[in-house]
Design a protein around this motif. Structure first.
Motif, mmCIF file in Angstrom:
data_model
loop_
_atom_site.group_PDB
_atom_site.id
_atom_site.type_symbol
_atom_site.label_atom_id
_atom_site.label_comp_id
_atom_site.label_asym_id
_atom_site.label_seq_id
_atom_site.Cartn_x
_atom_site.Cartn_y
_atom_site.Cartn_z
ATOM 1 N N GLU A 185 57.988 51.975 70.693
ATOM 2 C CA GLU A 185 58.230 50.758 69.896
ATOM 3 C C GLU A 185 57.882 49.495 70.659
ATOM 4 O OE1 GLU A 185 62.077 50.136 67.953
ATOM 5 O OE2 GLU A 185 61.961 52.260 67.345
ATOM 6 N N ALA A 186 58.275 49.477 71.931
ATOM 7 C CA ALA A 186 57.985 48.291 72.752
ATOM 8 C C ALA A 186 56.475 48.092 72.862
ATOM 9 C CB ALA A 186 58.617 48.448 74.136
ATOM 10 N N LEU A 187 55.751 49.186 73.022
ATOM 11 C CA LEU A 187 54.286 49.082 73.117
ATOM 12 C C LEU A 187 53.690 48.681 71.769
ATOM 13 C CD1 LEU A 187 53.619 52.267 75.302
ATOM 14 C CD2 LEU A 187 53.497 49.884 76.050
ATOM 15 N N ALA A 188 54.255 49.236 70.692
ATOM 16 C CA ALA A 188 53.760 48.906 69.352
ATOM 17 C C ALA A 188 53.920 47.414 69.083
ATOM 18 C CB ALA A 188 54.493 49.730 68.302
ATOM 19 N N ALA A 189 54.991 46.836 69.624
ATOM 20 C CA ALA A 189 55.218 45.396 69.438
ATOM 21 C C ALA A 189 54.090 44.596 70.081
ATOM 22 C CB ALA A 189 56.568 45.008 70.030
ATOM 23 N N GLU A 190 53.424 45.200 71.054
ATOM 24 C CA GLU A 190 52.270 44.532 71.697
ATOM 25 C C GLU A 190 50.944 45.066 71.126
ATOM 26 O OE1 GLU A 190 52.303 43.919 75.889
ATOM 27 O OE2 GLU A 190 54.434 44.337 76.082
ATOM 28 N N ARG A 191 51.033 45.747 70.008
ATOM 29 C CA ARG A 191 49.859 46.346 69.330
ATOM 30 C C ARG A 191 49.145 47.377 70.218
ATOM 31 N NH1 ARG A 191 49.480 47.345 64.711
ATOM 32 N NH2 ARG A 191 47.264 46.985 64.353
ATOM 33 N N ILE A 192 49.953 48.135 70.952
ATOM 34 C CA ILE A 192 49.409 49.266 71.713
ATOM 35 C C ILE A 192 49.953 50.524 71.022
ATOM 36 C CG2 ILE A 192 49.334 50.461 73.934
ATOM 37 C CD1 ILE A 192 49.841 47.725 75.263
ATOM 38 N N VAL A 193 49.047 51.346 70.488
ATOM 39 C CA VAL A 193 49.483 52.478 69.661
ATOM 40 C C VAL A 193 49.520 53.758 70.504
ATOM 41 C CG1 VAL A 193 49.085 53.763 67.528
ATOM 42 C CG2 VAL A 193 48.347 51.365 67.691
ATOM 43 N N THR A 194 50.716 54.311 70.623
ATOM 44 C CA THR A 194 50.917 55.567 71.363
ATOM 45 C C THR A 194 51.823 56.448 70.509
ATOM 46 O OG1 THR A 194 52.837 54.621 72.460
ATOM 47 C CG2 THR A 194 50.719 54.457 73.651
ATOM 48 N N SER A 195 52.274 57.556 71.077
ATOM 49 C CA SER A 195 53.228 58.406 70.354
ATOM 50 C C SER A 195 54.138 59.077 71.371
ATOM 51 C CB SER A 195 52.493 59.440 69.494
ATOM 52 O OG SER A 195 51.630 60.218 70.300
ATOM 53 N N THR A 196 55.047 59.905 70.877
ATOM 54 C CA THR A 196 56.005 60.532 71.774
ATOM 55 C C THR A 196 56.248 61.994 71.413
ATOM 56 O OG1 THR A 196 58.323 60.528 72.427
ATOM 57 C CG2 THR A 196 57.831 59.472 70.360
ATOM 58 N N ARG A 197 56.501 62.808 72.422
ATOM 59 C CA ARG A 197 56.970 64.191 72.245
ATOM 60 C C ARG A 197 57.910 64.486 73.401
ATOM 61 N NH1 ARG A 197 55.077 63.919 68.092
ATOM 62 N NH2 ARG A 197 53.493 65.128 67.004
ATOM 63 N N ASP A 198 58.966 65.199 73.106
ATOM 64 C CA ASP A 198 59.966 65.527 74.127
ATOM 65 C C ASP A 198 60.416 64.233 74.824
ATOM 66 O OD1 ASP A 198 59.511 68.160 73.366
ATOM 67 O OD2 ASP A 198 58.097 68.534 74.987
ATOM 68 N N ALA A 199 60.429 64.272 76.153
ATOM 69 C CA ALA A 199 60.896 63.080 76.891
ATOM 70 C C ALA A 199 59.725 62.225 77.342
ATOM 71 C CB ALA A 199 61.730 63.524 78.087
ATOM 72 N N SER A 200 58.595 62.372 76.694
ATOM 73 C CA SER A 200 57.395 61.674 77.187
ATOM 74 C C SER A 200 56.756 60.743 76.171
ATOM 75 C CB SER A 200 56.331 62.694 77.600
ATOM 76 O OG SER A 200 56.727 63.419 78.719
ATOM 77 N N LEU A 201 56.130 59.721 76.747
ATOM 78 C CA LEU A 201 55.196 58.887 75.999
ATOM 79 C C LEU A 201 53.852 59.604 76.057
ATOM 80 C CD1 LEU A 201 54.547 55.877 74.963
ATOM 81 C CD2 LEU A 201 53.678 55.551 77.300
ATOM 82 N N ARG A 202 53.187 59.736 74.919
ATOM 83 C CA ARG A 202 51.865 60.381 74.922
ATOM 84 C C ARG A 202 50.778 59.301 74.849
ATOM 85 N NH1 ARG A 202 51.007 65.134 70.805
ATOM 86 N NH2 ARG A 202 51.253 63.457 69.282
ATOM 87 N N VAL A 203 49.895 59.366 75.826
ATOM 88 C CA VAL A 203 48.759 58.434 75.869
ATOM 89 C C VAL A 203 47.502 59.280 75.853
ATOM 90 C CG1 VAL A 203 47.594 56.654 77.215
ATOM 91 C CG2 VAL A 203 50.104 56.856 77.314
ATOM 92 N N SER A 204 46.644 59.065 74.861
ATOM 93 C CA SER A 204 45.429 59.878 74.838
ATOM 94 C C SER A 204 44.199 58.991 74.793
ATOM 95 C CB SER A 204 45.459 60.862 73.667
ATOM 96 O OG SER A 204 45.843 60.214 72.492
ATOM 97 N N LEU A 205 43.193 59.435 75.502
ATOM 98 C CA LEU A 205 41.962 58.654 75.679
ATOM 99 C C LEU A 205 40.810 59.363 74.981
ATOM 100 C CD1 LEU A 205 42.696 56.243 77.402
ATOM 101 C CD2 LEU A 205 43.760 58.172 78.520
ATOM 102 N N HIS A 206 39.925 58.552 74.411
ATOM 103 C CA HIS A 206 38.779 59.147 73.730
ATOM 104 C C HIS A 206 37.533 58.275 73.933
ATOM 105 C CE1 HIS A 206 36.745 61.955 71.346
ATOM 106 N NE2 HIS A 206 37.209 61.715 70.146
ATOM 107 N N LEU A 207 36.488 58.645 73.226
ATOM 108 C CA LEU A 207 35.192 57.987 73.471
ATOM 109 C C LEU A 207 35.215 56.487 73.269
ATOM 110 C CD1 LEU A 207 32.547 58.696 70.663
ATOM 111 C CD2 LEU A 207 34.993 58.753 70.292
#
Ligand SMILES: Cc1ncc(COP(=O)(O)O)c(C=O)c1O
Length: 390
Positions: free
Chosen positions: A346-368
């Motif tokens: 949520e804190a990242l979303a407030a800065e328009r950074i889109v991530t997600s979560t699973r278990d106890a982790s923030l998920r950050v994924s990189l692509h082309l």
């Protein structure tokens, strides 16, 4: 007239492709593990489907052609023959059809699953308990790794199928599918690799992967949408597998329209099902073409550079990752341990950074389409939210 054609050549991963993805005008998108960003080209493909429907009604022939285009495009992606690829609506449908072809009533009734399988694989495996199966879980060590010895201890002559995901959706761990497959094959078991979290971001070649079946869909790094998935089945295996979960598109002759018998197609089409997922074929083919144009090895190299940068920055912040550090044990997904992952998303979303979560982790994924500035922006924001990092 339909505009779709083969891939246009020559997209370079990174800044050069950003203009294809409008979301980057307003956000830092780091959530391809949930869904790939929408490109102009995929949007146009959806509009093409709607326009065709408007103009011509049922474009049956073209839909069948798109189904075959999707099969061919996926086959090319994993270096397979189109005849060895089934087109399905989800990984769930593919895996259900696959296990429906296994005889689980006898001595060889075990399904071994890594603890990192997607829920659908675990749930389908356990559903087979109703058909006589036993499910064996291969659990990780406290450091999150699943060493080969754990697979070795779980797989034996009672094992029918081993499910070994390529990259864990929950931790980012990358399995050594080939080594697991060697173990399984020595004991006469088949191996299914759910590669959803790798396809389009990591180069996969069914000729060297080791698995007997590979599955995945278009929602994530293949840049399409929900409703389209695939399963590659080793060619010399196909005829020995008779799925009892089936449908008329799996028949040897769809247009025979016969209700007299079950005569599955000789190829992996026997794992197809009903009417093709028409609305998903258009964006799926367009997304896969875009990936092919950029080339998966180039995407993989680009993503590796970004992941290296991210891991170095996380070290500077003193953050802990659930994802292993060794290059061979990770892919495009980095999971950062958090004291409150939802609050961090949520804190990242407030800065328009889109991530997600699973278990106890923030998920950050990189692509082309990600660039170094995306990683740096995230790291700066994580620095401001240091209290939420474990
Ligand atoms: C590893 C993995 N497998 C499977 C799925 C989805 O399966 P299905 O296509 O059945 O929804 C996902 C994500 O949604 C995934 O991350």
């Amino acid at each position: 007239m339909h505009a779709s054609s083969g891939p246009v050549r020559g997209l370079t991963p990174g800044a050069a492709v950003r203009s294809e993805f409008p979301i980057f005008e307003s956000a830092t998108y780091l959530n391809s593990c949930s869904q790939g960003a929408l490109s102009l080209r995929v949007r146009a493909a959806v509009q093409e489907w709607l326009a065709g429907w408007d103009e011509n009604g049922a474009e049956w022939d073209f839909w069948v052609e798109r189904n075959e285009a999707a099969r061919e495009r996926f086959a090319a992606l994993v270096h397979a023959e189109p005849d060895d690829v089934a087109v399905t609506t989800s990984v769930s449908q593919a895996v259900s059809a696959l296990v429906s072809a296994l005889d689980l009533s006898g001595e060889r009734n075990r399904i071994v699953i890594s603890e990192y399988e997607f829920p659908t694989v675990g749930q389908i495996a356990h559903a087979q308990e109703l058909r006589g199966a036993e499910v064996v879980h291969v659990r990780p060590e406290p450091d999150g790794r699943i060493p080969l010895e754990r697979f070795a201890a779980a797989i034996d002559e009672r094992t029918a199928l081993v499910c070994c995901t390529c990259v864990s959706f929950r931790s980012g761990h990358r399995h050594d599918v080939r080594a697991v497959a060697e173990l399984a094959h020595a004991r006469g078991a088949l191996v299914l690799a759910d590669c959803y979290q790798a396809l389009g971001a990591l180069e996969l070649d069914v000729r060297t992967l080791g698995a007997d079946m590979l599955t995945g869909g278009t929602v994530k790094y293949l840049l399409g949408t929900a409703g389209l998935a695939f399963m590659w089945v080793r060619g010399d295996l196909v005829r020995s597998l008779l799925p009892t979960q089936t449908g008329w598109f799996a028949d040897e002759d769809i247009f025979a329209m016969s209700i007299a018998d079950y005569s599955p197609h000789a190829s992996a089409r026997r794992f197809d099902s009903g009417t093709p997922p028409v609305p998903s074929l258009y964006p799926g083919v367009a997304g896969m073409e875009l990936v092919a144009e950029a080339s998966v090895p180039a995407i993989e190299a680009h993503v590796r550079g970004l992941v290296d940068r991210l891991l170095a920055g996380l070290d500077d912040l003193g953050a802990t990752t659930a994802t292993p550090r060794a290059e061979a044990e990770r892919g495009p997904l980095v999971c950062v341990v958090s004291t409150d992952p939802s609050a961090l998303v949520e804190a990242l979303a407030a800065e328009r950074i889109v991530t997600s979560t699973r278990d106890a982790s923030l998920r950050v994924s990189l692509h082309l389409y990600n660039v170094e500035e995306d990683v740096d922006r995230l790291l700066e924001a994580l620095g401001r939210n240091r209290a939420l990092l474990a």
